[in-house]
Scaffold this motif. Sequence first.
Motif, PDB file in Angstrom:
ATOM      1  N   SER A 216       0.831  -1.200   0.000  1.00  0.00           N
ATOM      2  CA  SER A 216       0.000   0.000   0.000  1.00  0.00           C
ATOM      3  C   SER A 216       0.865   1.249   0.000  1.00  0.00           C
ATOM      4  O   SER A 216       1.946   1.279   0.601  1.00  0.00           O
ATOM      5  CB  SER A 216      -0.925   0.004   1.223  1.00  0.00           C
ATOM      6  N   GLN A 218      -0.195   5.211   0.744  1.00  0.00           N
ATOM      7  CA  GLN A 218      -1.287   6.102   1.115  1.00  0.00           C
ATOM      8  C   GLN A 218      -0.748   7.526   1.292  1.00  0.00           C
ATOM      9  O   GLN A 218       0.304   7.733   1.909  1.00  0.00           O
ATOM     10  CB  GLN A 218      -1.959   5.608   2.396  1.00  0.00           C
ATOM     11  N   PRO A 315     -11.215  -4.094  -2.465  1.00  0.00           N
ATOM     12  CA  PRO A 315     -11.832  -2.758  -2.483  1.00  0.00           C
ATOM     13  C   PRO A 315     -11.220  -1.760  -1.514  1.00  0.00           C
ATOM     14  O   PRO A 315     -11.254  -0.557  -1.777  1.00  0.00           O
ATOM     15  CB  PRO A 315     -13.301  -3.042  -2.130  1.00  0.00           C
ATOM     16  N   VAL A 316     -10.684  -2.226  -0.391  1.00  0.00           N
ATOM     17  CA  VAL A 316     -10.134  -1.304   0.617  1.00  0.00           C
ATOM     18  C   VAL A 316      -8.865  -1.895   1.209  1.00  0.00           C
ATOM     19  O   VAL A 316      -8.707  -3.115   1.270  1.00  0.00           O
ATOM     20  CB  VAL A 316     -11.149  -1.035   1.758  1.00  0.00           C
ATOM     21  N   LEU A 320      -6.193   1.859   7.220  1.00  0.00           N
ATOM     22  CA  LEU A 320      -6.141   3.169   6.590  1.00  0.00           C
ATOM     23  C   LEU A 320      -5.385   4.119   7.510  1.00  0.00           C
ATOM     24  O   LEU A 320      -5.660   4.184   8.715  1.00  0.00           O
ATOM     25  CB  LEU A 320      -7.549   3.699   6.335  1.00  0.00           C
ATOM     26  N   HIS A 341      -9.935  -1.539   9.170  1.00  0.00           N
ATOM     27  CA  HIS A 341     -11.233  -1.672   8.507  1.00  0.00           C
ATOM     28  C   HIS A 341     -12.072  -2.715   9.226  1.00  0.00           C
ATOM     29  O   HIS A 341     -11.580  -3.758   9.672  1.00  0.00           O
ATOM     30  CB  HIS A 341     -11.047  -2.060   7.033  1.00  0.00           C
TER      31      HIS A 341
END
Length: 486
Positions: A216, A218, A315-316, A320, A341
């Motif tokens: 990831s 971000q 999707p995610v 996060l 999540h």
Amino acid sequence: MALRGLWLIGYEPGAHGAVLFSRRYPTVEKRAKAFNGASYVTVPEDSVFLKALLFELKLTDPDKNFVEYRDSCSRINKTSVYALPTGGGDLWPVLAFQKSGLIYVCLPLVEQSLKPRPPLISISGISQAFALLSGLLVFINSSQKNEAEMGAKVGQLPSLLMQVCPLGTPLDTDLNGLLDNIHVSTNHTQKQPIWRISTYKGKPQVNVCITEKVKSMQYDKRDVADMWQVYGAVTCKCDLEGATSNVTVSLNLPANGSPLQDILVHPCVTSLDSAILTSCSVDVMDDSAFSGPYKLPFTPPSDLFNLCYYTSQVPVPPILGFYQLKEEELQLKLTVNLKLHESVKNAFEYCEARIPFFNRGPVTHLEYKVSYGQLDVYREKSLLVWVIGQKFPKSLEISLTGTVTFGSMSKEQPVDPICTGSTAYVKLYFRIPDYTLTGCYADQHSVQVFSSGKPKISTSRELISSDYYIWNSKAPAPVVYRTLFF
């Protein structure tokens, strides 16, 4: 499928590359000339090939940061497949990737005309060529400590390739397993596959492990999209009596699971549903979404091996993050927020966030407030480690705020050419056992064994972070686009 050539190239930044090993297959080259017809391009000498490859990988001509032919927006490469310009035309498809000062390269046979270039997904040799290079990478990097051991491994390649890739046809990718069993007698009355060097005597058992790694990047910026992707591998170890035991492993997804894409299988897989091969993350126009079950019948090698690799676009991201770092006078003020999540299993083996500070002196003073977990300070390394532990709180959200002061810079402090000024990141490390982000699983009912005796079947799965970065939203950061990694 077959290979026209295979190369192992040594390259260190600031130095000229060198071909450590190369192997060409004249019989396959004759087939390439027949299949490709007028679009056929001959494989040049190693020196010419090396120069073209280094140019294409941007490892030569440091004074030329931008080359129109190679770097224009009309030629964005999303895979590790390249076209090398030679005197007789562009040599394609050349598979190449770098790891630990080495470049692993091969050229698969394309059994059709190269003009126009066929889609990669239609070339059967691409996936097995990548699998062979991955096996070569594992062999070269296993127990390698010095140049002498490296030279010894390169010296073993000719004899090993005669068995795993006779006449340019890959039959196996486990070079380590072959080396361990190369002197084992195979005087059996039953004919066995070439990749199964010896037969097993003992209690039959089959182990299947699904490992997913999530990457990831971000940014928490409106003009830059966050990126993440999952990369999976299914590892098997089959201890079964009999030379021709057959096994079928079915990978399953729940109703809300994310379809598997870019599936690469081991050469021992005997058949494959065409629907498994049609889902491709490289083709942005491809809307196929085969959701399984993914059945993989095979005659297993005698050692641990990777049954298949895959990617998936979930999707995610599982966690996060939000990171802000601002410089005020002689101090840095930082804020880190993390949120798990709600769909992700809240049971970690470990979970921590590392906050490095590059191009600065040692940490001399720190004031902080953490809502959950504990913060460890490595002053001389200019590093903060936020140990989150095995669970997030019920709110699934945690935060860290603080002020950091640094001393004068010394040679012992970490430096980084990218993380200058306020450009900085938080990197997450975690592992969740008995869980996959796609939902992919295999249980005892998913494994069928066709052999004498009733084997013990064990299955497991795990999710591991890999290159999981959260960049400071108040400063510039390197932008990464989704690509295919092997």
